[in-house]
Write a protein that holds these residues in place. Structure first.
Motif, PDB file in Angstrom:
ATOM      1  N   ASP A  25      -4.686  -6.320  -2.342  1.00  0.00           N
ATOM      2  CA  ASP A  25      -5.461  -5.095  -2.127  1.00  0.00           C
ATOM      3  C   ASP A  25      -6.955  -5.394  -2.025  1.00  0.00           C
ATOM      4  O   ASP A  25      -7.684  -4.731  -1.274  1.00  0.00           O
ATOM      5  CB  ASP A  25      -5.215  -4.106  -3.267  1.00  0.00           C
ATOM      6  CG  ASP A  25      -3.790  -3.552  -3.243  1.00  0.00           C
ATOM      7  OD1 ASP A  25      -3.173  -3.577  -2.160  1.00  0.00           O
ATOM      8  OD2 ASP A  25      -3.305  -3.137  -4.309  1.00  0.00           O
ATOM      9  N   ASN A  27      -8.361  -8.166  -0.861  1.00  0.00           N
ATOM     10  CA  ASN A  27      -8.700  -8.913   0.348  1.00  0.00           C
ATOM     11  C   ASN A  27      -8.188  -8.263   1.629  1.00  0.00           C
ATOM     12  O   ASN A  27      -8.510  -8.736   2.719  1.00  0.00           O
ATOM     13  CB  ASN A  27      -8.126 -10.330   0.256  1.00  0.00           C
ATOM     14  CG  ASN A  27      -8.716 -11.115  -0.902  1.00  0.00           C
ATOM     15  OD1 ASN A  27      -9.896 -10.984  -1.200  1.00  0.00           O
ATOM     16  ND2 ASN A  27      -7.897 -11.912  -1.577  1.00  0.00           N
ATOM     17  N   ALA A  28      -7.392  -7.205   1.510  1.00  0.00           N
ATOM     18  CA  ALA A  28      -6.811  -6.581   2.707  1.00  0.00           C
ATOM     19  C   ALA A  28      -7.882  -5.823   3.476  1.00  0.00           C
ATOM     20  O   ALA A  28      -8.834  -5.272   2.906  1.00  0.00           O
ATOM     21  CB  ALA A  28      -5.685  -5.638   2.314  1.00  0.00           C
ATOM     22  N   ASP A  29      -7.712  -5.784   4.791  1.00  0.00           N
ATOM     23  CA  ASP A  29      -8.629  -5.059   5.666  1.00  0.00           C
ATOM     24  C   ASP A  29      -8.295  -3.573   5.606  1.00  0.00           C
ATOM     25  O   ASP A  29      -7.166  -3.175   5.913  1.00  0.00           O
ATOM     26  CB  ASP A  29      -8.487  -5.577   7.104  1.00  0.00           C
ATOM     27  CG  ASP A  29      -9.545  -5.000   8.019  1.00  0.00           C
ATOM     28  OD1 ASP A  29     -10.321  -4.142   7.568  1.00  0.00           O
ATOM     29  OD2 ASP A  29      -9.598  -5.394   9.204  1.00  0.00           O
ATOM     30  N   PRO A  30      -9.248  -2.702   5.216  1.00  0.00           N
ATOM     31  CA  PRO A  30      -8.946  -1.268   5.128  1.00  0.00           C
ATOM     32  C   PRO A  30      -8.500  -0.680   6.461  1.00  0.00           C
ATOM     33  O   PRO A  30      -7.688   0.258   6.488  1.00  0.00           O
ATOM     34  CB  PRO A  30     -10.281  -0.660   4.665  1.00  0.00           C
ATOM     35  CG  PRO A  30     -10.998  -1.774   3.997  1.00  0.00           C
ATOM     36  CD  PRO A  30     -10.602  -3.016   4.743  1.00  0.00           C
ATOM     37  N   LYS A  31      -9.030  -1.190   7.567  1.00  0.00           N
ATOM     38  CA  LYS A  31      -8.643  -0.656   8.873  1.00  0.00           C
ATOM     39  C   LYS A  31      -7.163  -0.926   9.146  1.00  0.00           C
ATOM     40  O   LYS A  31      -6.441  -0.053   9.650  1.00  0.00           O
ATOM     41  CB  LYS A  31      -9.508  -1.280   9.971  1.00  0.00           C
ATOM     42  CG  LYS A  31      -9.242  -0.696  11.355  1.00  0.00           C
ATOM     43  CD  LYS A  31     -10.187  -1.288  12.376  1.00  0.00           C
ATOM     44  CE  LYS A  31     -11.609  -0.846  12.130  1.00  0.00           C
ATOM     45  NZ  LYS A  31     -12.530  -1.305  13.196  1.00  0.00           N
ATOM     46  N   VAL A  32      -6.696  -2.107   8.795  1.00  0.00           N
ATOM     47  CA  VAL A  32      -5.280  -2.440   8.996  1.00  0.00           C
ATOM     48  C   VAL A  32      -4.409  -1.582   8.081  1.00  0.00           C
ATOM     49  O   VAL A  32      -3.362  -1.068   8.497  1.00  0.00           O
ATOM     50  CB  VAL A  32      -5.042  -3.938   8.729  1.00  0.00           C
ATOM     51  CG1 VAL A  32      -3.559  -4.269   8.839  1.00  0.00           C
ATOM     52  CG2 VAL A  32      -5.840  -4.781   9.721  1.00  0.00           C
ATOM     53  N   GLN A  33      -4.828  -1.424   6.812  1.00  0.00           N
ATOM     54  CA  GLN A  33      -4.065  -0.587   5.897  1.00  0.00           C
ATOM     55  C   GLN A  33      -4.010   0.860   6.360  1.00  0.00           C
ATOM     56  O   GLN A  33      -2.990   1.541   6.207  1.00  0.00           O
ATOM     57  CB  GLN A  33      -4.686  -0.669   4.500  1.00  0.00           C
ATOM     58  CG  GLN A  33      -4.509  -2.024   3.826  1.00  0.00           C
ATOM     59  CD  GLN A  33      -5.095  -2.047   2.434  1.00  0.00           C
ATOM     60  OE1 GLN A  33      -6.182  -1.538   2.198  1.00  0.00           O
ATOM     61  NE2 GLN A  33      -4.373  -2.645   1.504  1.00  0.00           N
ATOM     62  N   GLU A  35      -4.124   1.864   9.500  1.00  0.00           N
ATOM     63  CA  GLU A  35      -3.183   1.898  10.618  1.00  0.00           C
ATOM     64  C   GLU A  35      -1.741   1.863  10.107  1.00  0.00           C
ATOM     65  O   GLU A  35      -0.863   2.554  10.647  1.00  0.00           O
ATOM     66  CB  GLU A  35      -3.438   0.709  11.545  1.00  0.00           C
ATOM     67  CG  GLU A  35      -4.752   0.775  12.317  1.00  0.00           C
ATOM     68  CD  GLU A  35      -4.764   1.882  13.355  1.00  0.00           C
ATOM     69  OE1 GLU A  35      -3.672   2.388  13.713  1.00  0.00           O
ATOM     70  OE2 GLU A  35      -5.861   2.255  13.807  1.00  0.00           O
ATOM     71  N   LEU A 162     -15.857   3.769   7.561  1.00  0.00           N
ATOM     72  CA  LEU A 162     -15.704   2.329   7.349  1.00  0.00           C
ATOM     73  C   LEU A 162     -16.722   1.546   8.171  1.00  0.00           C
ATOM     74  O   LEU A 162     -17.340   0.595   7.673  1.00  0.00           O
ATOM     75  CB  LEU A 162     -14.287   1.895   7.709  1.00  0.00           C
ATOM     76  CG  LEU A 162     -13.968   0.408   7.559  1.00  0.00           C
ATOM     77  CD1 LEU A 162     -14.154  -0.026   6.112  1.00  0.00           C
ATOM     78  CD2 LEU A 162     -12.548   0.123   8.011  1.00  0.00           C
ATOM     79  N   ASP A 163     -16.925   1.954   9.432  1.00  0.00           N
ATOM     80  CA  ASP A 163     -17.929   1.280  10.267  1.00  0.00           C
ATOM     81  C   ASP A 163     -19.335   1.466   9.688  1.00  0.00           C
ATOM     82  O   ASP A 163     -20.142   0.531   9.688  1.00  0.00           O
ATOM     83  CB  ASP A 163     -17.865   1.826  11.698  1.00  0.00           C
ATOM     84  CG  ASP A 163     -16.567   1.447  12.401  1.00  0.00           C
ATOM     85  OD1 ASP A 163     -15.943   0.446  11.981  1.00  0.00           O
ATOM     86  OD2 ASP A 163     -16.173   2.151  13.348  1.00  0.00           O
ATOM     87  N   LYS A 166     -19.695  -0.830   6.691  1.00  0.00           N
ATOM     88  CA  LYS A 166     -19.913  -2.222   7.087  1.00  0.00           C
ATOM     89  C   LYS A 166     -21.349  -2.435   7.565  1.00  0.00           C
ATOM     90  O   LYS A 166     -21.977  -3.440   7.234  1.00  0.00           O
ATOM     91  CB  LYS A 166     -18.928  -2.598   8.190  1.00  0.00           C
ATOM     92  CG  LYS A 166     -17.488  -2.723   7.715  1.00  0.00           C
ATOM     93  CD  LYS A 166     -16.574  -3.139   8.861  1.00  0.00           C
ATOM     94  CE  LYS A 166     -15.146  -3.310   8.383  1.00  0.00           C
ATOM     95  NZ  LYS A 166     -14.243  -3.705   9.498  1.00  0.00           N
TER      96      LYS A 166
END
Length: 279
Positions: A25, A27-33, A35, A162-163, A166
């Motif tokens: 959790d 290290n996971a990419d929030p965008k991928v999660q 999706e 999210l963008d 970042k």
């Protein structure tokens, strides 16, 4: 002993699983999660639609069977009436055999009518239940579709946030690197600024000290002397060319007495005697 070992292994496995999940959790990419979550919601909605379609199809089939039995009931009713009329007509005409046949046919139609009426009543109950289930399925699909649309809109909002996060993190890192020490051999911006400002202040101080020295005053006198000699030379050239040199000569004469004593004063001997007047 085996029980203790088994419990220890079980506890260690749970601990390891929890640690791996936490690491994943983090290290996971929030965008991928995000999706993945939307894809899961879409898959669930698809399954719900398929289930609702089965319920609606059952309701439609029950309705079609009920309509078909209602048509059969109408035809059997008409045939039974016709058989009764024909039996009555044969009885009136004295045709006993035909009357018996028509009476038997009328009884057969009546028995089929009773069976179809019972089936129709059963189909009506099934149709009512199927209609209620169909309405509930349609409402569930509509409600879930609305939730899915909200999740899709929320997905776009979360992606935008999210963008922005970042970008803000990149700006924070950039601002931090401007004041933080990058390494032992790389100075910070503040250190470079302090060094430049120190050199600039030192240069200004040296310049002010040099401007107040005796050498600078001597250079100023020498420059004034050269300017007077240049004006005299220009006046001579104008005179040779036959030009009007009245104004230039007057300026040179006025400037010469002021500059010449300063240039000649270091060489004049101090005798203490009064100089004779020019008059």
């Amino acid at each position: 002993m085996l029980v203790v070992v088994f419990k220890s292994i079980k506890r260690f496995w749970k601990y390891l699983t929890t640690k791996l999940n936490m690491s994943f959790d983090a290290n996971a990419d929030p965008k991928v999660q995000l999706e993945q979550a939307i894809a899961e919601s879409q898959q669930q909605h698809k399954m719900l639609v398929e289930q609702a379609a089965t319920v609606v199809a059952n309701q439609k089939q029950t309705e079609m069977r009920l309509d078909a039995r209602m048509d059969d009931l109408e035809k059997l009713t008409a045939n039974a009436r016709q058989a009764v009329l024909m039996a009555d007509e044969a009885t009136r005409s004295g045709d006993t055999a035909k009357a018996t046949e028509m009476t038997s046919a009328a009884e057969a139609f009546a028995n089929r009518l009773i069976a179809i009426e019972a089936e129709i009543e059963q189909l009506k109950g099934m149709h009512l239940q199927a209609t209620q289930a169909s309405d509930q399925a349609k409402a569930a699909v509509a409600q879930n579709s609305s939730k899915l649309q909200k999740k899709l809109a929320e997905k776009q909002q979360l992606l935008s946030q999210l963008d922005q996060a970042k970008m803000q993190e990149s700006m924070n890192n950039a601002m931090t690197s401007l004041s933080a020490t990058v390494g032992d051999d790389v100075p910070t911006l503040d250190q470079v600024r302090e060094k430049i400002e120190g050199r600039y202040a030192k240069a200004q101080g040296v310049s002010e000290l040099q401007g107040q020295s005796v050498e600078s005053k001597m250079l100023e006198v020498e420059q004034a002397t050269r300017n007077v000699e240049a004006q005299a030379r220009l006046s001579k050239i104008r005179s040779q060319l036959g030009l009007d040199t009245g104004t230039a000569d007057a300026s040179a004469v006025e400037a010469a007495p002021a500059a010449q004593p300063s240039a000649a004063q270091p060489d004049a001997p101090d005798t203490g005697e009064a100089q004779p007047s020019a008059g």
